[in-house]
Design a protein around this motif. Sequence first.
Motif: not given
Length: 309
Positions: A34-42, A93-96, A144-149
Motif C-alpha cells: 500500500x505504501x509503495x503504491x501510494x508513493x508511486x502516485x505521489x 493513492x488509495x483505492x476503494x 489530490x487522488x492519484x488512483x483512478x479506481x
Amino acid sequence: MILKEKTEPESLIRLRRLVTRLQDPSPYLHELRNREQGYKYECQLQFFLDRILYQYRSIIILHDIRIPIKRTSFQMDCLLLTPNFGLIIETKGLSGKMSFTQNGQFFHYDKGEIYNPISQVIEQRDRLSDFLSLDNYQFEYVVCLGNPSVSLSTDSSSEWVLDRVIPFDQLKDFIGRLFKKYPQPLIEKNRMINIGKYLKSSHKDDLHRFYNISSSIVEPGVICPECFRLRMERTRYRWRCMHCGHISKDAHLEDILDWFSMINHVKITNSECKFFLAIDSSRTATTLLKNCERLSLVDKKRWSYYILK
C-alpha cells in the motif's frame, strides 16, 4: 521552480528494511504494498504540476516539507507558492470508496481507518499560516487522488468536498480558479523565493519508529544497498555482500538507523552495535559509531552509549 524535490518517505524506507529483517514478513507485506503504491502516485503528481508550470511560471514547489515546532511538527506532501496565494496539496493513492457526510465532518473509508483528509490538510494550512504569519497572504488546500479506481461520495451537506478532493487531472483547472479568486499579487517574487528557502531550511527529517515489535524477530546484519539482502561481511574498512559481491564503505549507516527505528528508540552501545551489525571486533564497532555523523556520544566511562542527534 522546484525548490525541494520529491524524496522517498522515511516510513517507506524503514518498512521495506523491516520486511527484509523479518523471518516472517507476511504481517507487513500488505502495508508495504500500500505504501509503495501510494508513493508511486505521489511521484506522478509532478507530471501534472509540469502541465501548470509552463502557464504560471512564477510558482515555487516544495515537496515533503516537515516543520518541527517545539515537541510537535506538521508535514505537507507538496506546497506551491505563488505571488497571489499558497496552495497545500495532500496526495492520496488509495483505492476503494471514500465518503463524506455532515458537512464534511464525518469521513468513512471502506478499506480501513485513515484520518479525514480534509481535516488533515486544513490542520496543515492552519499550522503553516501560524508558522509564517504573512499578512493578507492566503493558503488554500486541495486533496489530490492519484488512483483512478477510487470513488467519492457525499451527502447533500458535503457536496462542497467535491471541489476540494479531486483527481490529479483536475489540478490545473483548480489552480486556474484560484488565480481568478486571487487576481492580485500580494508578495514579490524575491520575497516568495526567500519564504520558500526559509521553509526548506526549517525542514527536518524524522526517523520513523516501529513500536510493539519484539526485538527477537528482527534479524541482525548489514543490508546490501545493491541487492537488498542481509549479511554483508566486514573486510578491511569495507563491507562486501556475500550474495552479489557489492562493495560499500558506508552500508552500515542505514543499519544503525534501523536499530533506532526497530529495536531501541533511545540509544545504542558498543556491544549492541557489534551484535546488530554482526561483526566480531569491538574496536570496529567503536570506530563505526564514532564516525557516524548522526550520532552523539554520551560518555559515562564504562557505560558510554550513543544517541541520535
